[in-house]
Design an enzyme around this catalytic site. Sequence first.
Site, PDB file in Angstrom:
ATOM      1  N   CYS A   1     -85.631 -58.380  -4.580  1.00  8.46           N
ATOM      2  CA  CYS A   1     -84.676 -59.149  -4.805  1.00  8.46           C
ATOM      3  C   CYS A   1     -84.093 -59.884  -3.751  1.00  8.46           C
ATOM      4  O   CYS A   1     -83.524 -59.331  -2.737  1.00  8.46           O
ATOM      5  CB  CYS A   1     -83.389 -58.496  -5.629  1.00  8.46           C
ATOM      6  SG  CYS A   1     -82.184 -59.945  -5.703  1.00  8.46           S
TER       7      CYS A   1
ATOM      8  N   ASP B   1     -46.011 -63.352   8.742  1.00  9.53           N
ATOM      9  CA  ASP B   1     -47.445 -63.659   8.157  1.00  9.53           C
ATOM     10  C   ASP B   1     -48.080 -64.777   9.392  1.00  9.53           C
ATOM     11  O   ASP B   1     -47.927 -65.898   9.457  1.00  9.53           O
ATOM     12  CB  ASP B   1     -47.422 -64.318   6.857  1.00  9.53           C
ATOM     13  CG  ASP B   1     -48.625 -64.724   6.408  1.00  9.53           C
ATOM     14  OD1 ASP B   1     -49.733 -63.791   7.077  1.00  9.53           O
ATOM     15  OD2 ASP B   1     -48.862 -65.274   5.336  1.00  9.53           O
TER      16      ASP B   1
ATOM     17  N   CYS C   1     -78.652 -54.769 -10.187  1.00 10.61           N
ATOM     18  CA  CYS C   1     -80.223 -55.297 -10.223  1.00 10.61           C
ATOM     19  C   CYS C   1     -81.024 -54.296  -9.736  1.00 10.61           C
ATOM     20  O   CYS C   1     -80.638 -53.538  -8.765  1.00 10.61           O
ATOM     21  CB  CYS C   1     -80.205 -56.600  -9.483  1.00 10.61           C
ATOM     22  SG  CYS C   1     -81.914 -56.950  -8.786  1.00 10.61           S
TER      23      CYS C   1
ATOM     24  N   CYS D   1     -81.140 -59.853 -13.616  1.00  7.75           N
ATOM     25  CA  CYS D   1     -80.776 -60.494 -12.393  1.00  7.75           C
ATOM     26  C   CYS D   1     -81.075 -61.808 -12.262  1.00  7.75           C
ATOM     27  O   CYS D   1     -82.058 -62.239 -12.465  1.00  7.75           O
ATOM     28  CB  CYS D   1     -81.350 -59.671 -11.417  1.00  7.75           C
ATOM     29  SG  CYS D   1     -81.050 -60.598  -9.655  1.00  7.75           S
TER      30      CYS D   1
ATOM     31  N   CYS E   1     -83.672 -62.573  -9.145  1.00  3.59           N
ATOM     32  CA  CYS E   1     -84.875 -62.241  -9.209  1.00  3.59           C
ATOM     33  C   CYS E   1     -85.470 -61.819 -10.618  1.00  3.59           C
ATOM     34  O   CYS E   1     -86.598 -61.593 -10.598  1.00  3.59           O
ATOM     35  CB  CYS E   1     -85.276 -60.908  -8.278  1.00  3.59           C
ATOM     36  SG  CYS E   1     -84.689 -59.460  -8.702  1.00  3.59           S
TER      37      CYS E   1
ATOM     38  N   TYR F   1     -42.781 -55.730  17.433  1.00  3.56           N
ATOM     39  CA  TYR F   1     -42.591 -54.997  16.367  1.00  3.56           C
ATOM     40  C   TYR F   1     -43.305 -53.405  16.683  1.00  3.56           C
ATOM     41  O   TYR F   1     -42.996 -52.487  15.863  1.00  3.56           O
ATOM     42  CB  TYR F   1     -43.075 -55.207  14.883  1.00  3.56           C
ATOM     43  CG  TYR F   1     -44.289 -55.910  15.070  1.00  3.56           C
ATOM     44  CD1 TYR F   1     -45.456 -55.000  15.075  1.00  3.56           C
ATOM     45  CD2 TYR F   1     -44.611 -57.395  14.422  1.00  3.56           C
ATOM     46  CE1 TYR F   1     -46.920 -55.642  14.849  1.00  3.56           C
ATOM     47  CE2 TYR F   1     -45.881 -57.637  14.167  1.00  3.56           C
ATOM     48  CZ  TYR F   1     -46.913 -56.988  14.478  1.00  3.56           C
ATOM     49  OH  TYR F   1     -48.250 -57.364  14.342  1.00  3.56           O
TER      50      TYR F   1
ATOM     51  N   LYS G   1     -42.240 -58.710   7.303  1.00  4.60           N
ATOM     52  CA  LYS G   1     -43.673 -58.590   7.569  1.00  4.60           C
ATOM     53  C   LYS G   1     -44.178 -59.957   7.580  1.00  4.60           C
ATOM     54  O   LYS G   1     -44.150 -61.016   6.947  1.00  4.60           O
ATOM     55  CB  LYS G   1     -44.305 -57.972   6.456  1.00  4.60           C
ATOM     56  CG  LYS G   1     -45.861 -57.925   6.957  1.00  4.60           C
ATOM     57  CD  LYS G   1     -46.862 -57.233   5.796  1.00  4.60           C
ATOM     58  CE  LYS G   1     -48.320 -56.882   6.372  1.00  4.60           C
ATOM     59  NZ  LYS G   1     -49.038 -58.333   6.597  1.00  4.60           N
TER      60      LYS G   1
ATOM     61  N   GLU H   1     -38.448 -53.859   8.273  1.00  8.41           N
ATOM     62  CA  GLU H   1     -38.456 -55.102   9.032  1.00  8.41           C
ATOM     63  C   GLU H   1     -39.473 -56.060   8.142  1.00  8.41           C
ATOM     64  O   GLU H   1     -40.024 -55.674   7.373  1.00  8.41           O
ATOM     65  CB  GLU H   1     -39.365 -55.042  10.038  1.00  8.41           C
ATOM     66  CG  GLU H   1     -39.044 -53.930  11.096  1.00  8.41           C
ATOM     67  CD  GLU H   1     -40.122 -53.554  12.311  1.00  8.41           C
ATOM     68  OE1 GLU H   1     -41.241 -53.929  12.136  1.00  8.41           O
ATOM     69  OE2 GLU H   1     -39.645 -52.668  13.196  1.00  8.41           O
TER      70      GLU H   1
ATOM     71  N   LYS I   1     -45.765 -55.189  -0.003  1.00 10.80           N
ATOM     72  CA  LYS I   1     -45.942 -56.891  -0.346  1.00 10.80           C
ATOM     73  C   LYS I   1     -44.962 -57.480  -1.587  1.00 10.80           C
ATOM     74  O   LYS I   1     -44.809 -56.856  -2.297  1.00 10.80           O
ATOM     75  CB  LYS I   1     -47.393 -56.774  -0.708  1.00 10.80           C
ATOM     76  CG  LYS I   1     -48.464 -56.301   0.319  1.00 10.80           C
ATOM     77  CD  LYS I   1     -48.325 -56.947   1.674  1.00 10.80           C
ATOM     78  CE  LYS I   1     -49.139 -58.325   1.976  1.00 10.80           C
ATOM     79  NZ  LYS I   1     -50.692 -57.937   1.966  1.00 10.80           N
TER      80      LYS I   1
HETATM   81  S1  IVH Z   1     -46.555 -52.724  12.361  1.00 13.77           S
HETATM   82  C1  IVH Z   1     -49.179 -49.441  14.098  1.00 13.77           C
HETATM   83  N1  IVH Z   1     -44.688 -54.311  11.779  1.00 13.77           N
HETATM   84  O1  IVH Z   1     -49.273 -56.953   9.410  1.00 13.77           O
HETATM   85  C2  IVH Z   1     -48.141 -50.584  13.581  1.00 13.77           C
HETATM   86  N2  IVH Z   1     -46.956 -55.140  11.684  1.00 13.77           N
HETATM   87  O2  IVH Z   1     -51.115 -55.722   7.441  1.00 13.77           O
HETATM   88  C3  IVH Z   1     -49.117 -51.856  13.192  1.00 13.77           C
HETATM   89  N3  IVH Z   1     -47.178 -57.702  10.468  1.00 13.77           N
HETATM   90  O3  IVH Z   1     -51.731 -56.044  11.933  1.00 13.77           O
HETATM   91  C4  IVH Z   1     -48.389 -52.903  12.749  1.00 13.77           C
HETATM   92  N4  IVH Z   1     -45.059 -58.060  10.731  1.00 13.77           N
HETATM   93  O4  IVH Z   1     -50.396 -58.272  12.236  1.00 13.77           O
HETATM   94  C5  IVH Z   1     -46.188 -54.320  12.019  1.00 13.77           C
HETATM   95  N5  IVH Z   1     -43.100 -55.890  11.230  1.00 13.77           N
HETATM   96  C6  IVH Z   1     -44.369 -55.672  11.394  1.00 13.77           C
HETATM   97  C7  IVH Z   1     -45.389 -56.752  11.128  1.00 13.77           C
HETATM   98  C8  IVH Z   1     -46.616 -56.373  11.196  1.00 13.77           C
HETATM   99  C9  IVH Z   1     -46.505 -58.642  10.638  1.00 13.77           C
HETATM  100  C10 IVH Z   1     -48.878 -57.575  10.692  1.00 13.77           C
HETATM  101  C11 IVH Z   1     -49.640 -57.026  11.921  1.00 13.77           C
HETATM  102  C12 IVH Z   1     -50.716 -56.156  11.083  1.00 13.77           C
HETATM  103  C13 IVH Z   1     -50.494 -56.498   9.716  1.00 13.77           C
HETATM  104  C14 IVH Z   1     -51.037 -55.512   8.619  1.00 13.77           C
END
Ligand code: IVH
Length: 694
Positions: free
Chosen positions: A441, A128, A435, A417, A420, A235, A126, A124, A322
């Site tokens: 410090c 943002d 340090c 340091c 300090c 999701y 991801k 799926e 990522k």
């Molecule tokens: S699954 C237990 N699916 O990414 C399952 N997360 O870096 C947990 N996120 O906290 C999440 N798209 O806010 C899942 N297709 C997707 C997602 C997703 C974005 C976010 C979510 C999670 C964060 C983790």
Amino acid sequence: MSDALFNLDREDARARHAALVKEIRRHDEAYYTHDAPIVSDAEYDELRKQLEVLETQYPELVTESSPTQTVGAAPSSGFKKVRHAVPMLSLANAFSEEDVNDFLDKIRRFLGLPEGEPIELVGEPKIDGLSCSLRYEHGKLVQAATRGDGAEGEDITANVKTILDIPHTLNPGAPDILEVRGEIFMNRKKFMSWNAEQAAITKKPFANPRNAAAGSVRQLDASKTAGRPLHFFGYALGEVSEKFATSQEEIRLSLAAWGIPETPYKLCKNTAEIMAFYESLLQRRADLDYEIDGVVYKVNRLDWQERLGFVSRSPRWAVAHKFPAEQAVTRLEAISIQVGRTGALTPVARLEPITVGGVVVSNATLHNEDEIRRKDIRVGDYVVIQRAGDVIPQIVSVVLEKRSKNPGPEYKFPNTCPICGSHAIREEGEAIRRCTGGLVCPAQAVERLKHFVSRLAFDIEGLGSKIIEQFWEEDLVRSPADIFTLEERNKTSLTPIRAKEGWGDLSEKNLFAAINSRRTVPFNRFIYALGIRQVGEATAKKLASVYGTLENLKSALIAAQDETGEARADLLAIEDIGPSVAADLIGFFAEDHNLQQLERLESLLTIQPYEAPKTGDSPVAGKTVVFTGTLTKLTRAEAKAGAERLGAKVAGSVSKKTDYVIAGEDAGSKLKKAQELGVTILTEDDWLALIGAP
Ligand code: IVH
């Protein structure tokens, strides 16, 4: 104060009173409802003072609703807290095909699957945005919450109800209780025009759609959220009253059928298909209506997901692959050294500001002295910087072609340091110089305080970094306990906080309300807040679950100073606590000043004993178990995770405190020790029967 107030006749006084009340109300609304005050605290306080004087002169003007009578009731923090029935987790990251293969191999090992056995994954995008949990009861949306720290978030139901994508009523067929986890995000293209309009009014544009979405949902006035181009994709699940699917794909199809918006997805059977999906999303990234920063892969079979469970804060059955970080080139203006709470000297690059992936970057980490030497980084160089998600920007390399003909000298890392002046030494085999100033410090002390109030520790809103630094400078807060005596001391202070620049009655009151709301603290957060080296959130939780109370922890760790004693053995028997972490823990409790600090904190706070996660009426909850020998039905990792899920503590060695030793084939010395100590010994089948495994 203006003299004019004293000479008003009754009619003028009434008119002036009405005008002041109106004005103060306007500021209250700006401050409390919109999080956007229009006047300074001092100006606001002056208005209130005028009102008070007027009311003393003309007592008949005092009504129940006058701001002089009501402001005390204003909320200090806008949103109600919500405890998540099932914790909201995050995801582990993968950055390459190799990482993805590792992820699959780990799953195979954990489940004991033969090498090469296919594992079907759902891929799926991801998204943002910001994660949100929607709770439906009998098909009706009853609550929406932010993730918060994963265990507790904020109630944003009113705001979420203004998002058109999110159904208030589900189509028929959903379970009585259904929590849908997903992401709220802002449409990318609409963000541009909306943000431009917004910036014209507020002069504060958002850096990217993610921040805009987060800012929008955290509006105290939900009518402000309405009309913004916000959307939602579901999701994952939180609490559900009945099982309705056997695979991730079925979850998605059911959610979609009940009316929850879902992203496109792909069922992948092998790494080649996974990588193809990844590549195709990477290509389409710029054309999508939403920002994505990678691809999430989830094990499709739910029975496998259940067996795999979680480690720390992320599921073992999912990973976020990522996209490559965004890069840019800019000039390195200077290198400065920061001193952290454990004394680590970290070099920081000061850069000519530049926009990378929608965010202005002016600092980047240089990690340590070896990194600077290895990359031969010199002040004045042009450097490639990159940032990925929320990670601190990094310097990748120097653009040598752009180096000046007379480059600066090689960077010389300081051996004292900068704060300090104490010696900064690098232990053999360590990459980091530290340090040695310890308590003297100031940098370390200030960083420890910042850590103490941070989100996963005491989470004191309103005590940000700047304020901690200010209070430190002014000698108001020098140790954690001082935070909790501040209000008392402030009462008799000649220069109370409200009189300081940038402060006023209201902000002072809010600060104390925030501090007081944290006088009761869960034990694991308390341990984490102490900032002991190598003791992160997971270790703190572990220690809290094993020792239960501060009293126990303290006496056990003091006793553990004896290298040959039982307390030392018990400490080392805790899974994940090796000799190095143990040494840091023992070191902390061996210092008198730390013990004194703990005593002061104990007298000011209520530390709640650790609350074990709900384990039902499991027969092994609270028991200490040791697995030894080769297990045949479960892998060792699965056995351990399963035991922990039921509330048992899994130890690495056998002692008098062990309740059960589960002996597999070819068990050796641990089995022998159990026999000597008379500990109950179980076979793998006995164990499975005891925990009621199918
Ligand atoms: S699954 C237990 N699916 O990414 C399952 N997360 O870096 C947990 N996120 O906290 C999440 N798209 O806010 C899942 N297709 C997707 C997602 C997703 C974005 C976010 C979510 C999670 C964060 C983790």
